[in-house]
Design an enzyme around this catalytic site. Sequence first.
Site, mmCIF file in Angstrom:
data_model
loop_
_atom_site.group_PDB
_atom_site.id
_atom_site.type_symbol
_atom_site.label_atom_id
_atom_site.label_comp_id
_atom_site.label_asym_id
_atom_site.label_seq_id
_atom_site.Cartn_x
_atom_site.Cartn_y
_atom_site.Cartn_z
ATOM 1 N N HIS A 89 8.367 4.472 -1.271
ATOM 2 C CA HIS A 89 8.472 5.505 -2.306
ATOM 3 C C HIS A 89 7.535 5.132 -3.454
ATOM 4 C CE1 HIS A 89 11.942 7.785 -0.742
ATOM 5 N NE2 HIS A 89 12.286 6.626 -0.223
ATOM 6 N N GLU A 146 6.763 6.754 -6.043
ATOM 7 C CA GLU A 146 7.313 7.171 -7.333
ATOM 8 C C GLU A 146 8.384 6.208 -7.851
ATOM 9 O OE1 GLU A 146 10.147 9.004 -4.364
ATOM 10 O OE2 GLU A 146 8.017 8.460 -4.456
ATOM 11 N N CYS A 188 7.462 8.646 2.772
ATOM 12 C CA CYS A 188 8.674 8.195 3.461
ATOM 13 C C CYS A 188 8.832 8.963 4.782
ATOM 14 C CB CYS A 188 9.888 8.321 2.553
ATOM 15 S SG CYS A 188 11.320 7.366 3.127
#
Length: 208
Positions: free
Chosen positions: A182, A184, A75
């Site tokens: 992102h 994750e 990011c």
Amino acid sequence: MIGIVDYGMGNLFSVSKALERLDADYFISADKTKLLQADALILPGVGSFRDAMERLPVETIKDFAATGKPLLGICLGMQLLFEQSEENGPTKGLGLLPGSVRRFPGKTQLGETYKVPHMGWNKLEFTKQSPLLKNLTEDYVYFVHSYYVDAENSEVLLAKTDYHEKVSAIVGKDNIYGMQFHPEKSSRLGMALLNNFLQTVQEREAVQ
């Protein structure tokens, strides 16, 4: 051992939990000596580019990059890898990758307005072979950002997406990698991308 750089502006919890799900050993630190000893670094980031550059251990990250060990920016962390950003006025970045960071204008060339920040799921389009993309297929990942890297014609572009502009979604050159979204929070593909990053770390260690 993966080092997560703690400079007060990263989503450390979600990144660390993703590494735990992949059974990766990691630590979170701001200590130069400890970070330089890591097998790889992850540079997360949430917030302002200028604020991040003021807090970032710049020389530590540059010294680490020079070792050839893998470095991944996520990011804002990806944006920091580039030469400069126009956020809050021109601000120099780490300069590890060529390109600039620009704000979504919020208006198309036809004068139609669109929402900024870019927030939601967008499909990736792979543009270049890379160890990060090995055995993966194009799918959707989760973005939250108001600025994007303008690297459309750059040799570092590995995957892109469309949000009224051509968004550089995954970048990489030598041992330096970045993901604008992102991983994750990006379900199957996001975790697979992180796992491929970990594989590059293991393969490097195996030949040392």
